[in-house]
Design an enzyme around this catalytic site. Structure first.
Site, PDB file in Angstrom:
ATOM      1  NE  ARG A  25      -8.740  -7.554   1.596  1.00  0.00           N
ATOM      2  CZ  ARG A  25      -7.774  -6.951   1.900  1.00  0.00           C
ATOM      3  NH1 ARG A  25      -7.522  -5.836   0.699  1.00  0.00           N
ATOM      4  NH2 ARG A  25      -7.126  -6.748   3.065  1.00  0.00           N
ATOM      5  CB  VAL A  26     -13.238  -3.220   0.846  1.00  0.00           C
ATOM      6  CG1 VAL A  26     -12.493  -1.901   1.450  1.00  0.00           C
ATOM      7  CG2 VAL A  26     -14.111  -3.248  -0.262  1.00  0.00           C
ATOM      8  N   GLY A  27      -9.968  -3.552   1.936  1.00  0.00           N
ATOM      9  CA  GLY A  27      -9.076  -3.817   3.129  1.00  0.00           C
ATOM     10  C   GLY A  27      -9.065  -2.541   3.965  1.00  0.00           C
ATOM     11  N   GLY A  40      -5.021  -5.699   6.154  1.00  0.00           N
ATOM     12  CA  GLY A  40      -6.011  -4.960   6.326  1.00  0.00           C
ATOM     13  C   GLY A  40      -7.287  -5.745   7.361  1.00  0.00           C
ATOM     14  CB  THR A  48      -0.958   0.000   1.296  1.00  0.00           C
ATOM     15  OG1 THR A  48      -1.647  -1.417   1.347  1.00  0.00           O
ATOM     16  CG2 THR A  48      -1.800   1.257   1.413  1.00  0.00           C
ATOM     17  CB  THR A  91       1.102  -0.811   4.580  1.00  0.00           C
ATOM     18  OG1 THR A  91       2.395  -0.964   5.558  1.00  0.00           O
ATOM     19  CG2 THR A  91       1.293   0.602   4.121  1.00  0.00           C
TER      20      THR A  91
END
Ligand code: GLY
Length: 314
Positions: free
Chosen positions: A203-205, A229, A175, A226
């Site tokens: 998928r969302v971190g 997540g 990230t 970073t």
């Protein structure tokens, strides 16, 4: 009074000067953070941010990003953006042009188009190669029962997705983080990523989740994360670290407390962060390795590496 400065993760270092140039020309700290993050998103160097960002399990790069203004506590975020490279700028537009804070997928694309952003092919030779490897690897992973079906659905049904994720290394969670502070103490945090490589579609971190991967408040400081997540979302690591600053802890003590909470989850994966306090002190940390971050102020020609801390299990 501090000099206006930016700090960033290693992948941000080559682009901090783009943000510093904005400050030198009289731009705001938000403008500067956005410019530095944009530089990373539009280059293929990182492999985990913007164009060329690692693809999901279907071979598609999906971007997540967020920006927070520590003066007003306003935020904007986007997730699962696959048609545009400028995720941080779209996130800023969400903050400034909508009554919302978070747009995802098709809604984010629709909004980006309305705001005049240019569509972008995020794939590169590297992402196409990864997609080919995934297809082959999955074909070997799955039994004949799954062939000809939607393998990602079958991976969920058979719980093979858990095994798949255990195989991923820490490198899969790259990230970019950029935090800026101007000479008046105004803080902005920008975070952008393609998320964990080989993630499940959608998928969302933590990067676009305000409080998890991004948080700032001029009165106390700012933090960007970073790493995996799935860990920081459970603990709201960025928000909690700023809360510990509010309670009077030093930057090192606040991060150490937050990262001990991550370690106490006892789950695979690691967490990293960069952070500033209200006095302009900077620090980075990792639960897995030596940590550094990169600092550049308006009087410097090049960014300089600064040491961080390694928070180990007690
Ligand atoms: N920290 C990036 C992610 O988990 O997506």
């Amino acid at each position: 009074m501090v000099k206006s400065f930016l700090i960033g993760t290693r992948n941000a270092a080559p682009h901090l000067h783009e943000g510093i140039e904005v400050l030198r020309k009289g731009g705001s700290i938000l403008d500067a953070v956005e410019a530095a993050v944009t530089g990373i998103e539009e280059s293929t160097e990182s492999g985990n941010v913007g164009v060329g960002g690692s693809p999901n399990i279907l071979g598609v790069t999906e971007l997540d990003a967020s920006i927070m203004d520590g003066t007003t506590l306003r935020t904007g975020a986007v997730a699962a953006v696959s048609k545009y490279v400028n995720a941080i700028s779209i996130a800023r537009k969400v903050m400034e042009e909508t009554p919302h804070v978070f747009l995802v997928g098709d809604g984010a694309h629709r909004f980006a188009r309305a705001m005049g952003f240019k569509e972008w092919d995020l794939s590169t030779g590297r992402t196409r190669m990864i997609a080919d490897v995934i297809a082959k690897d999955i074909a070997e992973e799955l039994t004949d029962d799954f062939r000809g079906k939607e393998y990602y659905v079958e991976m969920i049904r058979s719980r093979k997705l858990h095994e798949w994720y255990k195989k991923l290394s820490d490198d899969q969670y790259g990230t970019t983080n950029v935090i800026g502070m101007d000479s008046k103490g105004n803080i902005c945090v920008g975070v952008s990523t393609s998320g964990t490589s080989l993630k499940y579609p959608g998928r969302v971190g933590d990067s676009p989740v305000i409080g998890a991967g991004n948080y700032c408040d001029n009165r106390y400081g700012g933090v960007a994360c970073t790493g995996k997540g799935e860990l920081s979302i459970r603990l709201l690591t960025a928000r909690m670290t700023v809360k510990y600053l509010e309670e009077g802890m030093s930057l090192e003590a606040a991060i150490t407390k937050s990262f001990n909470e991550i370690l106490a989850l006892n789950d695979p994966g690691s967490m990293q962060c960069i952070a500033v306090d209200k006095n302009g002190n900077t620090l980075s940390a990792s639960t897995a390795r030596e940590s550094t971050h990169w600092y550049m102020d308006v009087d410097m020609d090049e960014p300089k590496e600064r040491p961080g801390i390694w928070v180990k299990a007690d």
